[in-house]
Design a protein around this motif. Structure first.
Motif, PDB file in Angstrom:
ATOM      1  N   VAL A  58       0.837  -1.194   0.000  1.00  0.00           N
ATOM      2  CA  VAL A  58       0.000   0.000   0.000  1.00  0.00           C
ATOM      3  C   VAL A  58       0.878   1.253   0.000  1.00  0.00           C
ATOM      4  O   VAL A  58       1.783   1.398   0.821  1.00  0.00           O
ATOM      5  CB  VAL A  58      -0.939   0.005   1.224  1.00  0.00           C
ATOM      6  N   GLY A  59       0.614   2.148  -0.943  1.00  0.00           N
ATOM      7  CA  GLY A  59       1.358   3.404  -0.999  1.00  0.00           C
ATOM      8  C   GLY A  59       2.797   3.274  -1.452  1.00  0.00           C
ATOM      9  O   GLY A  59       3.569   4.226  -1.338  1.00  0.00           O
ATOM     10  N   ILE A  60       3.188   2.142  -1.990  1.00  0.00           N
ATOM     11  CA  ILE A  60       4.569   1.955  -2.444  1.00  0.00           C
ATOM     12  C   ILE A  60       4.869   2.885  -3.623  1.00  0.00           C
ATOM     13  O   ILE A  60       4.002   3.170  -4.448  1.00  0.00           O
ATOM     14  CB  ILE A  60       4.816   0.482  -2.835  1.00  0.00           C
ATOM     15  N   ASP A  61       6.095   3.356  -3.707  1.00  0.00           N
ATOM     16  CA  ASP A  61       6.538   4.222  -4.800  1.00  0.00           C
ATOM     17  C   ASP A  61       7.560   3.459  -5.639  1.00  0.00           C
ATOM     18  O   ASP A  61       8.679   3.202  -5.190  1.00  0.00           O
ATOM     19  CB  ASP A  61       7.162   5.500  -4.224  1.00  0.00           C
ATOM     20  N   LEU A  62       7.144   3.100  -6.862  1.00  0.00           N
ATOM     21  CA  LEU A  62       8.022   2.391  -7.792  1.00  0.00           C
ATOM     22  C   LEU A  62       8.249   3.200  -9.067  1.00  0.00           C
ATOM     23  O   LEU A  62       8.593   2.630 -10.108  1.00  0.00           O
ATOM     24  CB  LEU A  62       7.420   1.032  -8.152  1.00  0.00           C
ATOM     25  N   ASN A  63       8.056   4.489  -9.005  1.00  0.00           N
ATOM     26  CA  ASN A  63       8.198   5.310 -10.201  1.00  0.00           C
ATOM     27  C   ASN A  63       9.541   5.088 -10.893  1.00  0.00           C
ATOM     28  O   ASN A  63      10.575   4.941 -10.240  1.00  0.00           O
ATOM     29  CB  ASN A  63       8.057   6.790  -9.844  1.00  0.00           C
ATOM     30  N   GLU A  64       9.477   5.004 -12.223  1.00  0.00           N
ATOM     31  CA  GLU A  64      10.663   4.840 -13.081  1.00  0.00           C
ATOM     32  C   GLU A  64      11.332   3.485 -12.924  1.00  0.00           C
ATOM     33  O   GLU A  64      12.508   3.320 -13.279  1.00  0.00           O
ATOM     34  CB  GLU A  64      11.677   5.963 -12.835  1.00  0.00           C
ATOM     35  N   ALA A  65      10.605   2.502 -12.419  1.00  0.00           N
ATOM     36  CA  ALA A  65      11.164   1.152 -12.267  1.00  0.00           C
ATOM     37  C   ALA A  65      10.970   0.332 -13.539  1.00  0.00           C
ATOM     38  O   ALA A  65      10.158   0.664 -14.405  1.00  0.00           O
ATOM     39  CB  ALA A  65      10.513   0.442 -11.083  1.00  0.00           C
ATOM     40  N   ALA A  66      11.719  -0.765 -13.636  1.00  0.00           N
ATOM     41  CA  ALA A  66      11.597  -1.709 -14.740  1.00  0.00           C
ATOM     42  C   ALA A  66      11.318  -3.091 -14.172  1.00  0.00           C
ATOM     43  O   ALA A  66      12.113  -3.608 -13.376  1.00  0.00           O
ATOM     44  CB  ALA A  66      12.867  -1.724 -15.576  1.00  0.00           C
ATOM     45  N   LEU A  67      10.179  -3.688 -14.561  1.00  0.00           N
ATOM     46  CA  LEU A  67       9.779  -4.998 -14.054  1.00  0.00           C
ATOM     47  C   LEU A  67       9.717  -5.979 -15.213  1.00  0.00           C
ATOM     48  O   LEU A  67       9.067  -5.710 -16.239  1.00  0.00           O
ATOM     49  CB  LEU A  67       8.401  -4.922 -13.378  1.00  0.00           C
ATOM     50  N   ASN A  68      10.374  -7.114 -15.060  1.00  0.00           N
ATOM     51  CA  ASN A  68      10.431  -8.133 -16.101  1.00  0.00           C
ATOM     52  C   ASN A  68      10.162  -9.503 -15.469  1.00  0.00           C
ATOM     53  O   ASN A  68      10.889  -9.929 -14.578  1.00  0.00           O
ATOM     54  CB  ASN A  68      11.815  -8.098 -16.767  1.00  0.00           C
ATOM     55  N   ASN A  69       9.099 -10.166 -15.921  1.00  0.00           N
ATOM     56  CA  ASN A  69       8.698 -11.460 -15.366  1.00  0.00           C
ATOM     57  C   ASN A  69       8.481 -11.357 -13.850  1.00  0.00           C
ATOM     58  O   ASN A  69       9.156 -12.010 -13.046  1.00  0.00           O
ATOM     59  CB  ASN A  69       9.729 -12.532 -15.693  1.00  0.00           C
ATOM     60  N   VAL A  70       7.530 -10.524 -13.484  1.00  0.00           N
ATOM     61  CA  VAL A  70       7.177 -10.293 -12.083  1.00  0.00           C
ATOM     62  C   VAL A  70       5.704 -10.626 -11.888  1.00  0.00           C
ATOM     63  O   VAL A  70       4.858 -10.280 -12.719  1.00  0.00           O
ATOM     64  CB  VAL A  70       7.440  -8.832 -11.678  1.00  0.00           C
ATOM     65  N   THR A  71       5.379 -11.317 -10.787  1.00  0.00           N
ATOM     66  CA  THR A  71       3.993 -11.639 -10.476  1.00  0.00           C
ATOM     67  C   THR A  71       3.618 -11.096  -9.105  1.00  0.00           C
ATOM     68  O   THR A  71       4.414 -11.124  -8.168  1.00  0.00           O
ATOM     69  CB  THR A  71       3.750 -13.158 -10.491  1.00  0.00           C
ATOM     70  N   PHE A  72       2.374 -10.598  -9.032  1.00  0.00           N
ATOM     71  CA  PHE A  72       1.775 -10.161  -7.781  1.00  0.00           C
ATOM     72  C   PHE A  72       0.527 -11.014  -7.581  1.00  0.00           C
ATOM     73  O   PHE A  72      -0.422 -10.928  -8.356  1.00  0.00           O
ATOM     74  CB  PHE A  72       1.397  -8.683  -7.842  1.00  0.00           C
ATOM     75  N   ASP A  73       0.513 -11.834  -6.541  1.00  0.00           N
ATOM     76  CA  ASP A  73      -0.579 -12.776  -6.303  1.00  0.00           C
ATOM     77  C   ASP A  73      -1.232 -12.475  -4.957  1.00  0.00           C
ATOM     78  O   ASP A  73      -0.576 -12.569  -3.913  1.00  0.00           O
ATOM     79  CB  ASP A  73      -0.027 -14.201  -6.325  1.00  0.00           C
ATOM     80  N   HIS A  74      -2.523 -12.074  -4.985  1.00  0.00           N
ATOM     81  CA  HIS A  74      -3.248 -11.738  -3.759  1.00  0.00           C
ATOM     82  C   HIS A  74      -2.500 -10.671  -2.952  1.00  0.00           C
ATOM     83  O   HIS A  74      -2.266 -10.816  -1.750  1.00  0.00           O
ATOM     84  CB  HIS A  74      -3.479 -12.981  -2.897  1.00  0.00           C
TER      85      HIS A  74
END
Length: 211
Positions: A98-114
């Protein structure tokens, strides 16, 4: 989708704070559980082949956080600042972001489950093969992003801001929302169900659809 190349049972138990003893701020091949890493400030930490369970990273700031082949389960990243992060083959399960700041990040093969990502700042990012499943993203800012093979499965997307993010071939048909922030150009080619289409027609071009 490539899963993390990691076998948790083969990892050595350790502490996140072992990273502080490393000159390069690097941590690898360890398993960490039930640790409080809140309110830490570290520039460019690098973690690979790690598994974290019930670890709290709340209000920490890790600029340019590198994650490779890592798994996070029941972890709390609330209000963390992780701008310009780089994540490759990472899984988040039952995590709070909640409220995380990931601006300007690069995500490759990432999963968010529940996971909970309400009010997250996910802007100016590059997403490649990223999946959100049964996640809550209420009020999240998802603006000016580049998306490739991104999936939203049965997520709560109410009041998500998709401005300046092209949603062509992005399937939101299994998700729920009462309102989205997006423009007609961004919505072109997006996949929705019939009730969502009625809402979008009214919101974007003023068409009224009879039930």
């Amino acid at each position: 989708m490539q899963a993390p190349r990691i076998i948790p049972a083969d990892l050595t138990r350790g502490s996140f704070f072992d990273l502080l003893q490393d000159e390069d701020r690097s941590l690898s091949n360890i398993q960490v559980s039930e640790e409080d890493v809140s309110q830490q400030r570290i520039e460019h930490p690098m973690l690979d082949h790690v598994s974290f369970e019930k670890v709290r990273f709340t209000a920490s700031r890790f600029e340019r956080l590198d994650l490779t082949d890592s798994i996070f389960t029941n972890c709390d990243f609330s209000n963390g600042q992780f701008e310009k992060a780089s994540w490759l083959r990472v899984e988040f399960k039952d995590c709070k972001l909640v409220g995380i700041d990931l601006n300007e990040a690069a995500l490759n093969n990432v999963t968010f489950d529940h996971c909970q990502l309400d009010l997250a700042m996910l802007c100016d990012m590059r997403f490649k093969t990223v999946t959100f499943t049964n996640c809550r993203l209420n009020g999240t800012s998802f603006m000016n992003n580049r998306l490739a093979s991104v999936k939203f499965n049965e997520c709560d997307l109410d009041q998500v801001a998709f401005n300046d993010t092209a949603l062509k071939n992005i399937d939101l048909s299994t998700c729920k929302f009462e309102r989205l922030e997006l423009d007609a150009a961004a919505a072109r080619g997006m996949i929705v169900n019939s009730s969502q289409a009625a809402y979008l027609a009214a919101a974007l071009i003023g068409i009224k659809v009879k039930p």
